[in-house]
Motif scaffolding. Sequence first.
Motif, mmCIF file in Angstrom:
data_model
loop_
_atom_site.group_PDB
_atom_site.id
_atom_site.type_symbol
_atom_site.label_atom_id
_atom_site.label_comp_id
_atom_site.label_asym_id
_atom_site.label_seq_id
_atom_site.Cartn_x
_atom_site.Cartn_y
_atom_site.Cartn_z
ATOM 1 N N TYR A 194 6.908 -8.477 3.553
ATOM 2 C CA TYR A 194 5.492 -8.845 3.615
ATOM 3 C C TYR A 194 5.343 -10.352 3.840
ATOM 4 O O TYR A 194 4.522 -10.809 4.630
ATOM 5 C CB TYR A 194 4.758 -8.470 2.315
ATOM 6 C CG TYR A 194 4.831 -6.996 1.940
ATOM 7 C CD1 TYR A 194 4.634 -6.006 2.895
ATOM 8 C CD2 TYR A 194 5.079 -6.605 0.628
ATOM 9 C CE1 TYR A 194 4.699 -4.664 2.554
ATOM 10 C CE2 TYR A 194 5.148 -5.269 0.276
ATOM 11 C CZ TYR A 194 4.966 -4.301 1.240
ATOM 12 O OH TYR A 194 5.034 -2.983 0.891
ATOM 13 N N HIS A 208 -3.897 -5.865 -0.113
ATOM 14 C CA HIS A 208 -2.763 -5.607 0.786
ATOM 15 C C HIS A 208 -2.776 -6.530 1.992
ATOM 16 O O HIS A 208 -3.829 -6.812 2.559
ATOM 17 C CB HIS A 208 -2.786 -4.135 1.214
ATOM 18 C CG HIS A 208 -2.675 -3.206 0.047
ATOM 19 N ND1 HIS A 208 -3.739 -2.460 -0.421
ATOM 20 C CD2 HIS A 208 -1.644 -2.961 -0.795
ATOM 21 C CE1 HIS A 208 -3.350 -1.767 -1.478
ATOM 22 N NE2 HIS A 208 -2.087 -2.063 -1.733
ATOM 23 N N VAL A 209 -1.586 -6.973 2.383
ATOM 24 C CA VAL A 209 -1.481 -7.986 3.443
ATOM 25 C C VAL A 209 -2.042 -7.482 4.765
ATOM 26 O O VAL A 209 -2.544 -8.261 5.576
ATOM 27 C CB VAL A 209 -0.014 -8.471 3.594
ATOM 28 C CG1 VAL A 209 0.907 -7.363 4.075
ATOM 29 C CG2 VAL A 209 0.063 -9.680 4.506
ATOM 30 N N THR A 210 -2.017 -6.165 4.979
ATOM 31 C CA THR A 210 -2.542 -5.613 6.231
ATOM 32 C C THR A 210 -4.003 -6.021 6.447
ATOM 33 O O THR A 210 -4.418 -6.254 7.573
ATOM 34 C CB THR A 210 -2.415 -4.072 6.227
ATOM 35 O OG1 THR A 210 -1.030 -3.736 6.159
ATOM 36 C CG2 THR A 210 -3.020 -3.449 7.475
ATOM 37 N N VAL A 211 -4.770 -6.110 5.365
ATOM 38 C CA VAL A 211 -6.196 -6.416 5.516
ATOM 39 C C VAL A 211 -6.526 -7.841 5.062
ATOM 40 O O VAL A 211 -7.693 -8.171 4.829
ATOM 41 C CB VAL A 211 -7.075 -5.382 4.777
ATOM 42 C CG1 VAL A 211 -6.949 -4.016 5.429
ATOM 43 C CG2 VAL A 211 -6.720 -5.306 3.298
ATOM 44 N N HIS A 252 0.853 -1.192 0.000
ATOM 45 C CA HIS A 252 0.000 0.000 0.000
ATOM 46 C C HIS A 252 0.889 1.243 0.000
ATOM 47 O O HIS A 252 1.774 1.378 0.853
ATOM 48 C CB HIS A 252 -0.899 -0.003 1.234
ATOM 49 C CG HIS A 252 -2.037 0.964 1.114
ATOM 50 N ND1 HIS A 252 -1.849 2.325 1.089
ATOM 51 C CD2 HIS A 252 -3.373 0.764 0.990
ATOM 52 C CE1 HIS A 252 -3.025 2.926 0.963
ATOM 53 N NE2 HIS A 252 -3.968 1.999 0.889
ATOM 54 N N TYR A 281 0.160 3.122 3.509
ATOM 55 C CA TYR A 281 0.145 2.425 4.797
ATOM 56 C C TYR A 281 1.199 1.323 4.934
ATOM 57 O O TYR A 281 1.370 0.777 6.010
ATOM 58 C CB TYR A 281 -1.247 1.831 5.053
ATOM 59 C CG TYR A 281 -2.317 2.882 5.207
ATOM 60 C CD1 TYR A 281 -2.453 3.591 6.403
ATOM 61 C CD2 TYR A 281 -3.180 3.189 4.154
ATOM 62 C CE1 TYR A 281 -3.426 4.561 6.548
ATOM 63 C CE2 TYR A 281 -4.163 4.155 4.290
ATOM 64 C CZ TYR A 281 -4.285 4.842 5.489
ATOM 65 O OH TYR A 281 -5.239 5.808 5.643
ATOM 66 N N GLU A 282 1.867 0.958 3.832
ATOM 67 C CA GLU A 282 2.840 -0.143 3.928
ATOM 68 C C GLU A 282 4.228 0.245 3.377
ATOM 69 O O GLU A 282 5.223 0.112 4.075
ATOM 70 C CB GLU A 282 2.300 -1.382 3.190
ATOM 71 C CG GLU A 282 1.042 -1.957 3.838
ATOM 72 C CD GLU A 282 0.436 -3.130 3.089
ATOM 73 O OE1 GLU A 282 -0.463 -3.779 3.651
ATOM 74 O OE2 GLU A 282 0.826 -3.414 1.926
#
Lengths: 378, 111
Positions: free
Chosen positions: A142, A239-242, A128, A131-132
């Motif tokens: 990641y 994205h891995v965050t979500v 992102h 954010y990333e």
Amino acid sequence: MAWISGAGATPFGRLEGSTSLSLAAQAAQQALDDAGLARAAVDGLICGYSTTFPHMMPAGAFAEHFGLRPQFAQGVAMGGATGLGMTALAQQLTDAGVLRTVLVVAGENRLTGQSRDDSIRTLAQVGHPRYEVPLGANVPAYYALLASAYLHDRSATRADLAQLAVLMRANAGRHPEAHLRDPVTVADVLASRPIAEPLHLLDCCPISDGGAAVVVTARPVAKHSVRIRSSAQAHLHQHVTVADLRATGAGQAAGSALAQAGIRLADIDVAGVYDSFTVTLAMLLEEIGLARHGAAGRQAADGEFGSGGRVLLNADGGLLSHGHSGVAGGLAHLIETVRQLSGRAAGARARDARLGLVHAEGGVLSAHVSAVLERQDG
Amino acid sequence: MTGAPITFQACSACRQHWYFERPFCPYCGQAGPATKASTGASTVVAAAVVHRSADPAFEPYEPFCIVLADLDCGLRVMGQADAGVSVGDRVTGAIVSRGGRDIIVFGGNAS
């Protein structure tokens, strides 16, 4: 019905003087020769992106260079899932009667066409942008996050994951065109230098130059044509965050492809599963159901994925050792599976393989494509 | 961890909340979601130690830790973290200046 009637690939590795176009052209010529088809037979062209040859119109650029005048030409960008996504699109277009002969092709001099840092920076942009990426994260980071959660949640060890790197290297050692062919041990993987812990160098695929292509046809024009029984996709996050780390979409895509084909997972003889990192392969095998929760590495060590095992996995050495040249790297899983099913594999071979499953992912387990392949009867 | 709070968004129509800022609700499409501040208290769910970021801003900090942490409101956030942070740790995150940027950093112990 759609068939893979031709497949071609360059060797993977350090190919000095190569370009994205030269690698793609070499693979495309091989694939056409393999299918016994001339350029004039190609009515559809689908091309993958290349980070060393960014182009708004990759298919148009390749068509002109290679000497094609197709009635359909499109570029596709789905990260690591691009190769299988392009093939699935070719399948759908031939199934629908829109096209008869589709060339699917990709090539990239990812190793010699740019510096390693440039490559890492370019690939990091899959994160992102707000954010990333600004955290200094990159693709190994990641996947290291995935590995950290995997090891914690599934009671596995780094040594378990290392078994997958060992198996891929052993397979590559038997394949004449693989990038990395010297055998490695679990101890070698554990002792290799840390990249983004818990991932170390030998948990990561190399960056390679390479090209790969397949010809998808509406009829089995070659004796070795392999049928594409089905394909399916899933896109649950970017994205891995979500991401939902327990259900990333791999199980959904593979389950849907198997259901469409009316095939049980237990009937699959040979598999090509995306393996950019050891943890990628472990998580995909487990979510698809080819391995038990947390046990992919231990099952590999027990020989379940070798030529005498339950399902032959990435017999060309996979991305981890055959090499990763971007879109062509993802296509290589498909090509190896096709060659296994038509009895023409160069390295380790499955015994009497009838059904194959190929699974690719792009991003950080973001885009998923699965396909079920079946050898021709008789 | 002192610094600006980590913020998230919430929809007054469907009551969903999410992390990545947008001018609309990604669940129901309602425009003008509210921006809310979190306490930063969270639990680490993944931790990676990056040895080579290829990002010049953070070269002086290498190796550094990147985590995924679940805020107590349920949302997952990525940030850098103090060295030694590991999965399961209770931490507090805030936006601080590091490497010439304002980024989320998790550290210390949250109650």
